[in-house]
Design a protein around this motif. Structure first.
Motif, PDB file in Angstrom:
ATOM      1  N   THR A  24       0.815  -1.220   0.000  1.00 18.11           N
ATOM      2  CA  THR A  24       0.000   0.000   0.000  1.00 18.11           C
ATOM      3  C   THR A  24       0.848   1.269   0.000  1.00 18.11           C
ATOM      4  O   THR A  24       0.299   2.371  -0.010  1.00 18.11           O
ATOM      5  CB  THR A  24      -0.929   0.017   1.216  1.00 18.11           C
ATOM      6  N   MET A  25       2.172   1.138   0.005  1.00 13.59           N
ATOM      7  CA  MET A  25       3.026   2.332  -0.020  1.00 13.59           C
ATOM      8  C   MET A  25       2.847   3.103  -1.320  1.00 13.59           C
ATOM      9  O   MET A  25       2.827   2.502  -2.399  1.00 13.59           O
ATOM     10  CB  MET A  25       4.510   1.944   0.103  1.00 13.59           C
ATOM     11  N   PRO A  26       2.739   4.428  -1.262  1.00 14.27           N
ATOM     12  CA  PRO A  26       2.747   5.206  -2.503  1.00 14.27           C
ATOM     13  C   PRO A  26       4.096   5.086  -3.195  1.00 14.27           C
ATOM     14  O   PRO A  26       5.111   4.780  -2.564  1.00 14.27           O
ATOM     15  CB  PRO A  26       2.487   6.634  -2.019  1.00 14.27           C
ATOM     16  N   LYS A  27       4.107   5.330  -4.495  1.00 20.38           N
ATOM     17  CA  LYS A  27       5.345   5.179  -5.263  1.00 20.38           C
ATOM     18  C   LYS A  27       6.486   6.027  -4.703  1.00 20.38           C
ATOM     19  O   LYS A  27       7.637   5.590  -4.652  1.00 20.38           O
ATOM     20  CB  LYS A  27       5.095   5.554  -6.725  1.00 20.38           C
ATOM     21  N   SER A  28       6.162   7.242  -4.297  1.00 18.48           N
ATOM     22  CA  SER A  28       7.210   8.136  -3.803  1.00 18.48           C
ATOM     23  C   SER A  28       7.881   7.569  -2.564  1.00 18.48           C
ATOM     24  O   SER A  28       9.104   7.703  -2.384  1.00 18.48           O
ATOM     25  CB  SER A  28       6.626   9.518  -3.501  1.00 18.48           C
ATOM     26  N   LEU A  29       7.111   6.907  -1.703  1.00 16.88           N
ATOM     27  CA  LEU A  29       7.679   6.319  -0.490  1.00 16.88           C
ATOM     28  C   LEU A  29       8.463   5.056  -0.807  1.00 16.88           C
ATOM     29  O   LEU A  29       9.512   4.801  -0.210  1.00 16.88           O
ATOM     30  CB  LEU A  29       6.575   6.024   0.524  1.00 16.88           C
ATOM     31  N   THR A  30       7.974   4.269  -1.765  1.00 19.04           N
ATOM     32  CA  THR A  30       8.735   3.104  -2.213  1.00 19.04           C
ATOM     33  C   THR A  30      10.107   3.534  -2.716  1.00 19.04           C
ATOM     34  O   THR A  30      11.127   2.912  -2.407  1.00 19.04           O
ATOM     35  CB  THR A  30       7.985   2.363  -3.335  1.00 19.04           C
ATOM     36  N   LYS A  43      11.492  -2.640  -9.854  1.00 15.19           N
ATOM     37  CA  LYS A  43      10.366  -3.570  -9.998  1.00 15.19           C
ATOM     38  C   LYS A  43       9.268  -3.252  -8.983  1.00 15.19           C
ATOM     39  O   LYS A  43       8.086  -3.209  -9.322  1.00 15.19           O
ATOM     40  CB  LYS A  43      10.837  -5.009  -9.803  1.00 15.19           C
ATOM     41  N   ALA A  44       9.671  -3.034  -7.728  1.00 15.46           N
ATOM     42  CA  ALA A  44       8.693  -2.722  -6.683  1.00 15.46           C
ATOM     43  C   ALA A  44       8.047  -1.368  -6.920  1.00 15.46           C
ATOM     44  O   ALA A  44       6.858  -1.176  -6.648  1.00 15.46           O
ATOM     45  CB  ALA A  44       9.376  -2.756  -5.321  1.00 15.46           C
ATOM     46  N   TYR A  45       8.820  -0.432  -7.450  1.00 14.71           N
ATOM     47  CA  TYR A  45       8.313   0.918  -7.734  1.00 14.71           C
ATOM     48  C   TYR A  45       7.290   0.887  -8.870  1.00 14.71           C
ATOM     49  O   TYR A  45       6.218   1.502  -8.769  1.00 14.71           O
ATOM     50  CB  TYR A  45       9.483   1.819  -8.098  1.00 14.71           C
ATOM     51  N   GLU A  46       7.608   0.160  -9.922  1.00 12.63           N
ATOM     52  CA  GLU A  46       6.735   0.147 -11.100  1.00 12.63           C
ATOM     53  C   GLU A  46       5.535  -0.765 -10.933  1.00 12.63           C
ATOM     54  O   GLU A  46       4.483  -0.531 -11.532  1.00 12.63           O
ATOM     55  CB  GLU A  46       7.555  -0.267 -12.333  1.00 12.63           C
ATOM     56  N   ASN A  47       5.672  -1.795 -10.126  1.00 15.42           N
ATOM     57  CA  ASN A  47       4.580  -2.759  -9.961  1.00 15.42           C
ATOM     58  C   ASN A  47       4.396  -3.114  -8.490  1.00 15.42           C
ATOM     59  O   ASN A  47       5.013  -4.063  -7.984  1.00 15.42           O
ATOM     60  CB  ASN A  47       4.860  -4.029 -10.776  1.00 15.42           C
ATOM     61  N   LYS A 106      14.980   6.800 -12.801  1.00 11.11           N
ATOM     62  CA  LYS A 106      13.854   5.905 -13.076  1.00 11.11           C
ATOM     63  C   LYS A 106      12.767   6.014 -12.020  1.00 11.11           C
ATOM     64  O   LYS A 106      11.578   5.852 -12.316  1.00 11.11           O
ATOM     65  CB  LYS A 106      14.350   4.461 -13.160  1.00 11.11           C
ATOM     66  N   ILE A 107      13.162   6.290 -10.771  1.00 11.23           N
ATOM     67  CA  ILE A 107      12.167   6.336  -9.688  1.00 11.23           C
ATOM     68  C   ILE A 107      11.898   7.777  -9.242  1.00 11.23           C
ATOM     69  O   ILE A 107      11.338   7.997  -8.173  1.00 11.23           O
ATOM     70  CB  ILE A 107      12.597   5.448  -8.508  1.00 11.23           C
ATOM     71  N   LYS A 108      12.327   8.729 -10.094  1.00 12.98           N
ATOM     72  CA  LYS A 108      11.952  10.143  -9.926  1.00 12.98           C
ATOM     73  C   LYS A 108      12.430  10.774  -8.603  1.00 12.98           C
ATOM     74  O   LYS A 108      11.675  11.438  -7.894  1.00 12.98           O
ATOM     75  CB  LYS A 108      10.440  10.321 -10.083  1.00 12.98           C
ATOM     76  N   ILE A 109      13.697  10.560  -8.298  1.00 11.39           N
ATOM     77  CA  ILE A 109      14.317  11.216  -7.148  1.00 11.39           C
ATOM     78  C   ILE A 109      14.770  12.617  -7.568  1.00 11.39           C
ATOM     79  O   ILE A 109      15.390  12.770  -8.624  1.00 11.39           O
ATOM     80  CB  ILE A 109      15.533  10.408  -6.636  1.00 11.39           C
ATOM     81  N   PRO A 110      14.481  13.666  -6.794  1.00  9.25           N
ATOM     82  CA  PRO A 110      14.964  15.011  -7.135  1.00  9.25           C
ATOM     83  C   PRO A 110      16.488  15.042  -7.261  1.00  9.25           C
ATOM     84  O   PRO A 110      17.189  14.308  -6.570  1.00  9.25           O
ATOM     85  CB  PRO A 110      14.498  15.869  -5.949  1.00  9.25           C
ATOM     86  N   LYS A 111      16.978  15.902  -8.127  1.00  8.44           N
ATOM     87  CA  LYS A 111      18.416  15.965  -8.374  1.00  8.44           C
ATOM     88  C   LYS A 111      19.166  16.851  -7.387  1.00  8.44           C
ATOM     89  O   LYS A 111      20.385  16.790  -7.291  1.00  8.44           O
ATOM     90  CB  LYS A 111      18.689  16.443  -9.804  1.00  8.44           C
ATOM     91  N   SER A 112      18.434  17.688  -6.669  1.00  7.74           N
ATOM     92  CA  SER A 112      19.090  18.557  -5.679  1.00  7.74           C
ATOM     93  C   SER A 112      18.108  18.901  -4.564  1.00  7.74           C
ATOM     94  O   SER A 112      16.894  18.778  -4.723  1.00  7.74           O
ATOM     95  CB  SER A 112      19.603  19.844  -6.344  1.00  7.74           C
TER      96      SER A 112
END
Length: 383
Positions: A186-192, A233-237, A328-334
């Motif tokens: 149930t974790m949102p993608k951002s938390l994963t 894999k966990a992030y996308e699915n 790929k998992i949309k981490i901010p660059k700064s």
């Protein structure tokens, strides 16, 4: 000589691991469940746990007031609730904040004479543990590894400083850890993403610290391989149960690794941004990690170990591999994307001082000067 503790007395991993709560036993059979908010109640996870506890004959009480960065005031309040309820099991149910809070509350429950955080940090040895209760952690995120670590990170909101509550002999490691992938779905993608990068940061930093040893490095490497191979894999699915189980394994092994070796400059800077601005810990580590890799690579031996990790995943450069994964998992660059510039500029010297004095800083393989630390923090912020 190394003093090594490889995790809990019992760790239950995989599908239906939560059913092992039935094996908990105690003279009073009372469980005090520590959580961050009501979300686990809303999604039905809390009821799954309490149904099993009821089947095992437990009474239980929930405490849900833990913040994302647990404060000392919350710890004292929870400990008071424990004293009234008198549990013989304390269950940290949630992410790192809930588990850390549960462990810290346990310390003050067992030691009612303690009044300050300073009494609970090294070189002090915590006087009483497991006299009144044992601890079980059920993790709902795959990042902190707190379910198997010997410390609890607690924030002093007045000083805007984080303390590492721990016992020098490893006695703060929970008795039981439950690693059930059902609770991470149930974790949102951002938390994963953020929690997964936290686990990878633990693996990488613990692999290169001067305090690393044969046992901790084996855990660091396994954590890195499972984490790197499973995070996307966990992030996308979210329904990929195998990937989520492997991320739980990576997180737990990373926690065991750094508990036996230490961390480094990435955590030192991340802790400072978390304490000063409330940037979530996993996200802060994810943003800082590429800059920490670049800084530490000036040391030839460390660069060689980074290259070893890259080789194991079929990459030429660890820094490039981390950058590709982060994208790929949309981490901010700064950090500029998370903290306003005028506030940052005003406090950069304070951040530098905090990072230099952080509990993780002495374990970094390269010892920065204050000037170098400030320069690195500026780079973390501006990119």
């Amino acid at each position: 000589m190394y003093s090594i503790k490889l995790g809990c007395e019992k760790m239950y991993w995989g599908k239906n691991a939560v059913q092992q709560l039935k094996t908990l036993n105690g003279p009073r059979k009372r469980a005090f469940i520590v959580m961050s908010g009501d979300i686990l109640m809303e999604v039905g996870s809390y009821k799954k746990v309490t149904d099993i506890l009821e089947e095992a004959g437990f009474e239980y009480e929930a405490y849900t007031e833990v913040e994302p960065e647990p404060s000392f005031q919350t710890i004292l309040k929870g400990a008071e609730k424990m004293k009234a309820f008198e549990p013989d099991w304390i269950i940290g149910f949630g992410g790192g904040s809930a588990m850390d809070a549960a462990k810290a509350m346990w310390v003050f429950y067992e030691n009612p004479s303690y009044k300050t955080l300073d009494e609970t940090i090294p070189p002090n040895t915590i006087e009483n543990l497991r006299v009144k209760a044992k601890v079980c952690c059920i993790t709902t995120s795959a990042g902190t590894g707190s379910e198997a670590t010997r410390a609890a990170l607690i924030k002093d909101i007045e000083q805007k400083k984080k303390y590492s509550v721990r016992d020098m002999n490893g006695r703060l490691v929970p008795d039981v850890a439950v690693l059930d992938p059902e609770f991470t779905a149930t974790m949102p993608k951002s938390l994963t993403a953020a929690s997964g990068m936290d686990a990878l940061t633990h693996a990488i930093e613990s692999y290169v610290t001067p305090a690393a040893n044969s046992f901790s490095k084996a855990m660091s490497l396994a954590s890195f391989l499972y984490g790197y191979g499973s995070l996307v894999k966990a992030y996308e699915n979210p329904e990929d149960e195998e990937a989520r189980a492997d991320m739980l394994a990576a997180s737990c092994m990373g926690g065991i690794a750094f508990s036996n070796s230490g961390l480094g400059i990435v955590h030192g800077i991340a802790h400072s941004f978390g304490a000063e601005y409330g940037v979530p810990h996993g996200l802060a580590n994810a943003i800082v990690l590429p800059y920490g890799l670049e800084y530490n690579s000036q040391d030839i031996q460390v660069k060689r170990m980074y290259d070893e990790l890259a080789m194991y995943i079929g990459k030429a450069s660890l820094a490039d591999a981390v950058a590709e994964l982060s994208e790929k998992i949309k981490i901010p660059k700064s950090m500029k994307e998370k903290v306003e510039e005028d506030i940052f500029v005003k406090n950069v010297d304070k951040l530098t001082q905090k990072a230099m004095g952080d509990v993780a800083a002495p374990f970094n393989p390269v010892s920065p000067t204050a000037e170098e630390m400030k320069k690195l923090i500026l780079k973390v912020y501006y990119g």
